[in-house]
Design a protein around this motif. Structure first.
Motif, PDB file in Angstrom:
ATOM      1  N   GLN A  72      33.681  52.549  44.240  1.00  0.00           N
ATOM      2  CA  GLN A  72      34.428  51.430  43.668  1.00  0.00           C
ATOM      3  C   GLN A  72      35.924  51.768  43.598  1.00  0.00           C
ATOM      4  O   GLN A  72      36.781  50.917  43.847  1.00  0.00           O
ATOM      5  N   LEU A  73      36.208  53.028  43.250  1.00  0.00           N
ATOM      6  CA  LEU A  73      37.613  53.464  43.243  1.00  0.00           C
ATOM      7  C   LEU A  73      38.228  53.364  44.641  1.00  0.00           C
ATOM      8  O   LEU A  73      39.393  52.967  44.791  1.00  0.00           O
ATOM      9  N   LEU A  74      37.457  53.743  45.644  1.00  0.00           N
ATOM     10  CA  LEU A  74      37.949  53.644  47.030  1.00  0.00           C
ATOM     11  C   LEU A  74      38.274  52.203  47.406  1.00  0.00           C
ATOM     12  O   LEU A  74      39.286  51.936  48.061  1.00  0.00           O
ATOM     13  N   ASP A  75      37.413  51.269  46.985  1.00  0.00           N
ATOM     14  CA  ASP A  75      37.665  49.849  47.264  1.00  0.00           C
ATOM     15  C   ASP A  75      38.962  49.391  46.598  1.00  0.00           C
ATOM     16  O   ASP A  75      39.785  48.695  47.205  1.00  0.00           O
ATOM     17  N   LYS A  76      39.142  49.789  45.330  1.00  0.00           N
ATOM     18  CA  LYS A  76      40.380  49.424  44.622  1.00  0.00           C
ATOM     19  C   LYS A  76      41.595  50.036  45.308  1.00  0.00           C
ATOM     20  O   LYS A  76      42.643  49.405  45.450  1.00  0.00           O
ATOM     21  N   THR A  77      41.441  51.289  45.726  1.00  0.00           N
ATOM     22  CA  THR A  77      42.548  51.973  46.407  1.00  0.00           C
ATOM     23  C   THR A  77      42.900  51.255  47.710  1.00  0.00           C
ATOM     24  O   THR A  77      44.076  51.079  48.030  1.00  0.00           O
ATOM     25  N   GLU A  78      41.877  50.826  48.431  1.00  0.00           N
ATOM     26  CA  GLU A  78      42.108  50.106  49.696  1.00  0.00           C
ATOM     27  C   GLU A  78      42.875  48.799  49.444  1.00  0.00           C
ATOM     28  O   GLU A  78      43.793  48.457  50.182  1.00  0.00           O
ATOM     29  N   ASN A  79      42.510  48.104  48.376  1.00  0.00           N
ATOM     30  CA  ASN A  79      43.225  46.864  48.021  1.00  0.00           C
ATOM     31  C   ASN A  79      44.678  47.158  47.649  1.00  0.00           C
ATOM     32  O   ASN A  79      45.583  46.409  48.026  1.00  0.00           O
ATOM     33  N   GLN A  80      44.887  48.246  46.917  1.00  0.00           N
ATOM     34  CA  GLN A  80      46.261  48.610  46.550  1.00  0.00           C
ATOM     35  C   GLN A  80      47.087  48.962  47.786  1.00  0.00           C
ATOM     36  O   GLN A  80      48.256  48.579  47.895  1.00  0.00           O
ATOM     37  N   ILE A  81      46.486  49.696  48.700  1.00  0.00           N
ATOM     38  CA  ILE A  81      47.193  50.047  49.939  1.00  0.00           C
ATOM     39  C   ILE A  81      47.554  48.775  50.709  1.00  0.00           C
ATOM     40  O   ILE A  81      48.680  48.622  51.204  1.00  0.00           O
ATOM     41  N   SER A  82      46.610  47.856  50.774  1.00  0.00           N
ATOM     42  CA  SER A  82      46.856  46.591  51.466  1.00  0.00           C
ATOM     43  C   SER A  82      48.002  45.819  50.812  1.00  0.00           C
ATOM     44  O   SER A  82      48.877  45.280  51.491  1.00  0.00           O
ATOM     45  N   ASN A  83      48.023  45.798  49.477  1.00  0.00           N
ATOM     46  CA  ASN A  83      49.107  45.121  48.753  1.00  0.00           C
ATOM     47  C   ASN A  83      50.455  45.788  49.027  1.00  0.00           C
ATOM     48  O   ASN A  83      51.469  45.104  49.213  1.00  0.00           O
ATOM     49  N   LEU A  84      50.464  47.121  49.024  1.00  0.00           N
ATOM     50  CA  LEU A  84      51.710  47.844  49.286  1.00  0.00           C
ATOM     51  C   LEU A  84      52.231  47.548  50.698  1.00  0.00           C
ATOM     52  O   LEU A  84      53.433  47.313  50.901  1.00  0.00           O
ATOM     53  N   GLU A  85      51.320  47.558  51.664  1.00  0.00           N
ATOM     54  CA  GLU A  85      51.744  47.288  53.044  1.00  0.00           C
ATOM     55  C   GLU A  85      52.258  45.861  53.189  1.00  0.00           C
ATOM     56  O   GLU A  85      53.238  45.609  53.896  1.00  0.00           O
ATOM     57  N   ARG A  86      51.615  44.926  52.536  1.00  0.00           N
ATOM     58  CA  ARG A  86      52.075  43.535  52.575  1.00  0.00           C
ATOM     59  C   ARG A  86      53.470  43.417  51.954  1.00  0.00           C
ATOM     60  O   ARG A  86      54.347  42.717  52.479  1.00  0.00           O
ATOM     61  N   MET A  87      53.681  44.134  50.843  1.00  0.00           N
ATOM     62  CA  MET A  87      54.983  44.107  50.170  1.00  0.00           C
ATOM     63  C   MET A  87      56.069  44.690  51.088  1.00  0.00           C
ATOM     64  O   MET A  87      57.167  44.134  51.188  1.00  0.00           O
ATOM     65  N   VAL A  88      55.756  45.800  51.763  1.00  0.00           N
ATOM     66  CA  VAL A  88      56.718  46.417  52.695  1.00  0.00           C
ATOM     67  C   VAL A  88      57.070  45.416  53.802  1.00  0.00           C
ATOM     68  O   VAL A  88      58.252  45.219  54.134  1.00  0.00           O
ATOM     69  N   GLN A  89      56.059  44.767  54.357  1.00  0.00           N
ATOM     70  CA  GLN A  89      56.311  43.800  55.426  1.00  0.00           C
ATOM     71  C   GLN A  89      57.149  42.624  54.929  1.00  0.00           C
ATOM     72  O   GLN A  89      58.057  42.160  55.628  1.00  0.00           O
ATOM     73  N   ASP A  90      56.869  42.154  53.720  1.00  0.00           N
ATOM     74  CA  ASP A  90      57.644  41.047  53.148  1.00  0.00           C
ATOM     75  C   ASP A  90      59.113  41.431  52.963  1.00  0.00           C
ATOM     76  O   ASP A  90      60.016  40.649  53.277  1.00  0.00           O
ATOM     77  N   ILE A  91      59.336  42.640  52.458  1.00  0.00           N
ATOM     78  CA  ILE A  91      60.723  43.093  52.250  1.00  0.00           C
ATOM     79  C   ILE A  91      61.437  43.237  53.589  1.00  0.00           C
ATOM     80  O   ILE A  91      62.578  42.782  53.754  1.00  0.00           O
TER      81      ILE A  91
END
Length: 197
Positions: A72-91
């Motif tokens: 479950q922690l891995l799933d949450k981590t994957e979502n966080q990584i996805s959010n971070l990458e999306r934020m980088v792309q948006d910036i």
């Protein structure tokens, strides 16, 4: 001695650049954490197998529960990584948009200055002068090439018609119907050559 060949340009690191760097560093830390958890889960799975073989079912069950929690922690981590990458792309995309807007602003200012230099009346005057120059050049070309105007062409055709009408009225002599005498086909003899010299 480090500046022998020229000055170093001062690099402009913007707040957006700093934010992107921090986001990428955080993403990399999360990926390292994922690897660590994945390795730990595999070890605990192997350990749970061993415990089952040894007959320690309760401890194996506890390890599998812990493994489930880590998944479950891995799933949450994957979502966080996805959010971070999306934020980088948006910036990064926002930075590109800003540069485009700056370029459009500069281009718009440039066009305004150019339009101030040329008025519509000046453009019309230039276009009229250009058309006059083209027509003048055509006249020169026609004179040099000896081409005729439409009136000249009509006059030439009328003169040709008058000549052909005059020829129809003119009587030509008759062509004789008798055959012409034959020309000898022998080569001239030696006597003829001597007379010639």
């Amino acid at each position: 001695m480090g500046n022998l060949f020229g000055k170093k340009k001062a690099t402009r690191v913007t707040e957006q650049d700093k934010a992107v760097l921090q986001l990428k560093q955080q993403r990399d830390k999360l990926k390292q954490y994922q690897k660590k958890i994945t390795l730990q889960m595999e070890k605990e799975r192997q350990l749970a197998k061993q415990l089952l073989k040894d007959g320690k079912k309760e401890k194996a069950l506890l390890l599998l529960k812990k493994k489930r929690y880590q998944e479950q922690l891995l799933d949450k981590t994957e979502n966080q990584i996805s959010n971070l990458e999306r934020m980088v792309q948006d910036i990064e995309f926002a930075q590109i948009e800003m540069k485009v807007i700056e370029g459009l602003k500069v281009g718009n200012d440039c066009l305004k200055k150019m339009h101030e230099m040329l008025s519509i009346e000046e453009v019309e005057k230039i276009m009229d002068e250009t058309q006059d120059a083209i027509e003048y050049q055509k006249q020169i070309d026609e004179m040099l090439a000896g081409s005729l105007t439409q009136e000249d062409e009509e006059a030439v055709l009328a003169e040709l018609e008058a000549i052909t009408q005059g020829e129809a009225d003119l009587e030509l002599p008759e062509v004789p119907e008798e055959e012409l005498p034959e020309v000898p086909e022998q080569e001239p003899g030696l006597c003829f050559l001597l007379l010639y010299f």
